[in-house]
Design a protein around this motif. Structure first.
Motif, PDB file in Angstrom:
ATOM      1  N   GLY A 151      66.694  27.884  72.263  1.00  0.00           N
ATOM      2  CA  GLY A 151      65.447  27.691  70.858  1.00  0.00           C
ATOM      3  C   GLY A 151      64.022  27.212  71.614  1.00  0.00           C
TER       4      GLY A 151
ATOM      5  N   ALA B  68      72.629  27.196  68.447  1.00  0.00           N
ATOM      6  CA  ALA B  68      71.278  27.300  67.959  1.00  0.00           C
ATOM      7  C   ALA B  68      70.857  26.889  66.810  1.00  0.00           C
ATOM      8  CB  ALA B  68      71.101  28.818  67.666  1.00  0.00           C
ATOM      9  N   PHE B  73      67.568  24.983  65.738  1.00  0.00           N
ATOM     10  CA  PHE B  73      66.461  26.622  66.149  1.00  0.00           C
ATOM     11  C   PHE B  73      66.655  27.579  64.956  1.00  0.00           C
ATOM     12  CE2 PHE B  73      64.484  29.400  68.129  1.00  0.00           C
ATOM     13  CZ  PHE B  73      65.528  30.849  68.933  1.00  0.00           C
ATOM     14  N   MET B  74      67.740  27.087  64.222  1.00  0.00           N
ATOM     15  CA  MET B  74      68.402  28.518  63.530  1.00  0.00           C
ATOM     16  C   MET B  74      68.449  27.923  62.709  1.00  0.00           C
ATOM     17  SD  MET B  74      67.548  31.356  63.719  1.00  0.00           S
ATOM     18  CE  MET B  74      66.140  31.936  64.904  1.00  0.00           C
ATOM     19  N   PRO B  76      64.899  29.582  61.407  1.00  0.00           N
ATOM     20  CA  PRO B  76      64.099  29.342  62.314  1.00  0.00           C
ATOM     21  C   PRO B  76      62.950  27.964  61.811  1.00  0.00           C
ATOM     22  CG  PRO B  76      64.189  30.976  61.975  1.00  0.00           C
ATOM     23  CD  PRO B  76      65.185  30.850  60.783  1.00  0.00           C
ATOM     24  N   TRP B  77      62.824  27.679  60.603  1.00  0.00           N
ATOM     25  CA  TRP B  77      62.220  26.896  59.652  1.00  0.00           C
ATOM     26  C   TRP B  77      62.074  25.766  59.512  1.00  0.00           C
ATOM     27  CZ3 TRP B  77      59.430  31.008  59.692  1.00  0.00           C
ATOM     28  CH2 TRP B  77      59.507  32.806  59.530  1.00  0.00           C
ATOM     29  N   LYS B  78      60.685  25.110  60.023  1.00  0.00           N
ATOM     30  CA  LYS B  78      60.504  23.955  60.166  1.00  0.00           C
ATOM     31  C   LYS B  78      60.414  22.592  59.310  1.00  0.00           C
ATOM     32  CE  LYS B  78      61.764  24.967  64.546  1.00  0.00           C
ATOM     33  NZ  LYS B  78      62.463  24.074  65.188  1.00  0.00           N
ATOM     34  N   HIS B 180      56.818  38.770  65.949  1.00  0.00           N
ATOM     35  CA  HIS B 180      57.045  37.498  66.234  1.00  0.00           C
ATOM     36  C   HIS B 180      56.586  37.534  64.260  1.00  0.00           C
ATOM     37  CE1 HIS B 180      58.312  33.965  65.970  1.00  0.00           C
ATOM     38  NE2 HIS B 180      59.426  34.691  66.310  1.00  0.00           N
ATOM     39  N   ASP B 345      56.659  23.512  66.239  1.00  0.00           N
ATOM     40  CA  ASP B 345      57.048  25.019  67.285  1.00  0.00           C
ATOM     41  C   ASP B 345      55.823  26.020  66.666  1.00  0.00           C
ATOM     42  OD1 ASP B 345      57.898  27.089  67.858  1.00  0.00           O
ATOM     43  OD2 ASP B 345      60.002  26.564  68.262  1.00  0.00           O
ATOM     44  N   TRP B 348      56.903  29.036  64.958  1.00  0.00           N
ATOM     45  CA  TRP B 348      57.481  29.260  63.284  1.00  0.00           C
ATOM     46  C   TRP B 348      57.124  28.961  62.424  1.00  0.00           C
ATOM     47  CZ3 TRP B 348      61.233  32.931  63.567  1.00  0.00           C
ATOM     48  CH2 TRP B 348      61.959  33.489  64.139  1.00  0.00           C
TER      49      TRP B 348
END
Lengths: 192, 600
Positions: A151, B68, B73-74, B76-78, B180, B345, B348
């Motif tokens: 990631g 992840a 990281f998953m 993926p929405w921050k 992406h 990120d 994302w």
């Protein structure tokens, strides 16, 4: 599962002190089903690079152009490349397609029982190992430091570890056996 | 790093040499999480690099999934769970993350299949239904095999006839594994089309043109696994004939060359919009981060002059941002979180739509804070060793914006809101313009854009400076002198303004608007007979220039020629019968019919 993990730890502890000039006792199938010693090489070869790959690992696939570049640069200079597939669920046909689609160059072998995985101590795909002319394992780890962890990627790699190791080996310099942490898809999961 | 990750499950396995009956199983504990949170992307043919629909898929990646999830990281929405809830957002709880880790550590057991929930049915094709119009770039684009991120802009003329009301836009990447995300804009000028034509390959490499924008008040865009819903009744937007769709694709090379050709579906409606949202942009263009500074913050705020509903927010930054916080502080002191991101990120980015719009009363303060890390210790830093970083649209620069989509209660409230927002946003824009002009001082378009904004802000001196620079760069261009003259006139420097208009007319003797402006100034100075000559030319060359007819009328009146004055006012009224201008025209008409000067 547990036994495998213990074996990895023990064998990894041994491998750095392998005797000079030893080819391995391993026999892994190539894509025609013939058993081959993955570390055997012509007498003129300066080094053997083993790269563990997986057909469906996005991290390992993104390295295809870089591996091709390294092959094209170092293969004429006496470095032999072995592409090793440790996921037994990946068929010969799938591997052939993978090699062709991504333009990989090198001898492809399957390692369904993780024998070379254990000898090297690899844990993820992609992960590379370098054996020098005397058959000594001098490097195990990442291709470069592009990935910090799952990631997190750098915008550009800052440490081209595999390339640097190969250059040092070819230059005849003394290589301190070393490892770097690799980031990728977990090889141990492939046997679940 | 990999060694450490193996150690944790290794340790757990040591304590349990036989299968642990209490360990989570795929069927009972993991599949429900995957089916609810993951398979919208992790399905065959989906945007994720592998599917997680079956046990066979999941167990081969058990440690990867656990890692992840632990890294967040998953998914993926921050947006952190302290903000929202947002449409399509389902961050994992700590308990869920833990459960996945324990499952992987226990050897990823399948469990009893009778516990397995039904595999979700995934919608095929267009998620919003059959579109009324589908467009694609003329040719597929070949994405190269290597590299980490590729941005490319494609321009697609829209073949609509007349104006259409749009209720929704759906984007399908064509090649979901490498596209992406997509930024979508509309360009009513030819600018984007020209940039595309100038580049021999499909699309072009560069920045989105200034003229390519969102439809007023609305977001457009696409992120994987997230489909922007059709607009609710009353909120459609107008698409004019002759508009180009501008699609900026962010692609991530896969290791082999890939063909990319997205398609975009439009959904039209017949109901006129009853309300139009307003976009507020919080953010700073004065960003200036010293090299090595690990924690640099910017803040911005805005007080709402009317009650609003907040529909959606979109934070935007580049690579060095770390934290983003948007907060609404109500007059009673209570707060609502607009957005909170702890681990920005740039890959994302997303438009976060509130599940239920947030109602905020008048006098609520909306505030924003961004924190950046420009140190060598930030692995995301695109420039190492670190250098000074300023605001800009290139990836080496930084931005720190939060776009907030607001809905006012009435047209009047909307107008009040716009009147308050516009100068605030423009004042920040000129800071950005000055930054861009400092690095590209010979860019005439930038100078012109900056000057226009300064004029709107009521800062004519600065407008004059930029128009003067533009005119020096292109001294042979009549419009440059016209612009400079206009700004000089606004600044009260009428002698110099007159010089510039005369120069513009020497360069282009058919420049109607220059005749009008020159005539207007002369008229103001009481030189009506000289003004008359220029104003008659203005009207002759440019029959639809309402202002010229008005000025002409005033000049005739000043010379006592009231019949001609009346005719000129009538011509102006025919050209533009709309309020509020027509009231002023009717006042003139009445005065001049009585052969009286207009009393102001």
């Amino acid at each position: 599962m547990l036994i495998q993990r213990i074996s990895i730890a023990l064998i990894a502890a041994c491998v750095m002190n392998a005797p000079l000039g030893a080819a391995s006792q391993l026999r892994l199938p190539n894509l025609r089903g013939e058993l081959v010693d993955p570390l055997a090489r012509p007498a003129s070869a300066k080094a053997v690079v083993v790269v563990f790959l997986s057909v469906a690992c996005p991290i390992s696939n993104r390295y295809a152009p870089e591996l091709r570049r390294l092959h094209d640069h170092f293969s004429p200079r006496g470095v032999v490349f072995r592409l090793v597939y440790p996921n037994p669920a990946e068929s010969t046909e799938a591997i052939r397609r993978h090699l062709s689609e991504y333009g990989y160059r090198g001898l492809a072998l399957k390692d369904p029982r993780h024998e070379l995985v254990a000898l090297v101590g690899a844990t993820v795909t992609p992960e590379a190992a370098v054996y020098d002319a005397n058959g000594r394992l001098v490097y195990r780890g990442r291709i470069d430091d592009l990935y910090v962890h799952i990631g997190l990627q750098r915008p550009k790699a800052t440490s081209p570890d595999l390339e640097r190791t190969l250059a040092t080996v070819l230059a005849g310099g003394a290589v301190q056996p070393g490892t770097t942490p690799a980031v990728g898809c977990f090889i141990a999961d492939f046997l679940r | 790093m990999a060694v450490a990750t193996i150690a944790a499950p290794f340790a757990a396995a040591l304590n349990a040499l036989q299968p642990d009956a209490a360990a989570p199983t795929f069927a009972r504990d993991i599949a429900p999480i995957l089916f609810a949170r993951c398979v919208t992307c992790h399905n065959p043919g989906g945007p994720a690099p592998f599917s997680l629909l079956t046990y066979a898929d999941a167990r081969q990646r058990a440690t990867l999934i656990a890692t992840a999830a632990r890294n967040r990281f998953m998914p993926p929405w921050k947006a952190s769970r302290s903000s929202g809830p947002f449409v399509g957002q389902h961050p994992l709880s700590e308990d869920e993350i833990d459960r996945i880790a324990r499952w992987a550590a226990a050897g990823a057991p399948e469990g009893d299949r009778k516990h397995l929930p039904q595999t979700p049915r995934l919608a095929e094709g267009w998620q919003l239904g059959k579109p009324d119009l589908i467009v694609s770039p003329a040719e597929p684009y070949t994405l190269r095999a290597d590299g980490t991120d590729v941005f490319r802009i494609f321009v697609i003329p829209l073949p609509t006839r007349g104006s259409r009301l749009v209720r929704g836009v759906e984007f399908r990447p064509g090649n979901p594994r490498v596209v992406h995300h997509a930024n979508l804009r509309l360009d009513r000028t030819e600018t984007s089309r020209r940039y595309d034509a100038d580049d021999p390959e499909p699309g072009y490499d560069g920045l989105i043109a200034h003229s390519a924008a969102f439809p007023e008040g609305h977001f457009l865009g696409w992120t994987p696994g997230q489909v922007a819903p059709l607009l609710p009744k009353g909120l459609s937007w107008l698409l004019d004939e002759g508009t180009d769709l501008v699609v900026e694709l962010h692609m991530r090379p896969s290791g082999k060359t890939e063909a990319v050709r997205p398609s975009i579906g439009f959904y039209f409606g017949d109901d006129l919009p009853e309300r139009m949202p307003v976009m507020l942009r919080l953010g700073r263009q004065s960003i200036d981060i010293p090299p090595g500074e690990a924690s640099y913050s910017i803040t911005d705020s805005f007080v709402l002059p009317v009650e609003v509903e907040v529909l959606a927010v979109q934070p935007h930054s580049h690579q060095r941002a770390r934290h983003v916080t948007g907060i609404a502080t109500l007059p009673d002191g209570t707060t609502r979180r607009l957005i909170e991101i702890d681990d920005w990120d740039f890959r994302w980015q997303h438009v976060y739509r509130f599940v239920s719009p947030l109602t905020l009363p008048r006098d609520t303060t909306l505030s924003l804070r961004y924190t950046f890390d420009n140190s060598a210790g930030n692995p995301r830093n695109p420039i190492l060793p670190p250098r000074r970083v300023v605001w800009g649209q290139r990836s080496a620069d930084e931005m720190g914006d939060l776009w907030i989509q607001l809905l006012a209660r009435s047209a009047l409230d909307r107008a009040t809101l716009v009147d308050r927002i516009r100068p605030k946003v423009l004042a920040e824009d000129v800071i950005g313009f000055e930054r861009m002009i400092a690095s590209e001082p010979d860019d005439v378009a930038l100078r012109n854009d900056a000057a226009q904004v300064y004029l709107e802000l009521g800062r004519p001196a600065e407008a004059v400076a930029h128009f003067a620079a533009a005119a020096r760069l292109h001294p042979e261009a009549a419009p440059g002198h016209f612009n400079l003259g206009t700004a000089l006139a606004v600044a009260g420097r009428t002698d110099e303004a007159v010089d510039q208009f005369r120069l513009a007319l020497r360069l282009d003797p058919r420049y109607g608007r220059a005749y009008n402006n020159l005539g207007g100034i002369l008229l103001q100075r009481g030189r009506a007979d000289e003004a008359l000559h220029h104003l008659r030319e203005a009207v002759r060359l440019d029959r639809t220039n309402v202002q010229a007819h008005i000025n002409l009328a005033d000049a005739y009146a000043a010379l006592g020629q009231f019949d001609l004055a009346v005719r000129a006012v009538e011509a102006a009224l025919r050209l533009d019968p709309r309020e509020p201008a027509s009231s002023a025209l009717r006042a003139r008409l009445s005065a001049y019919r009585q052969r009286q000067p207009l009393t102001r």
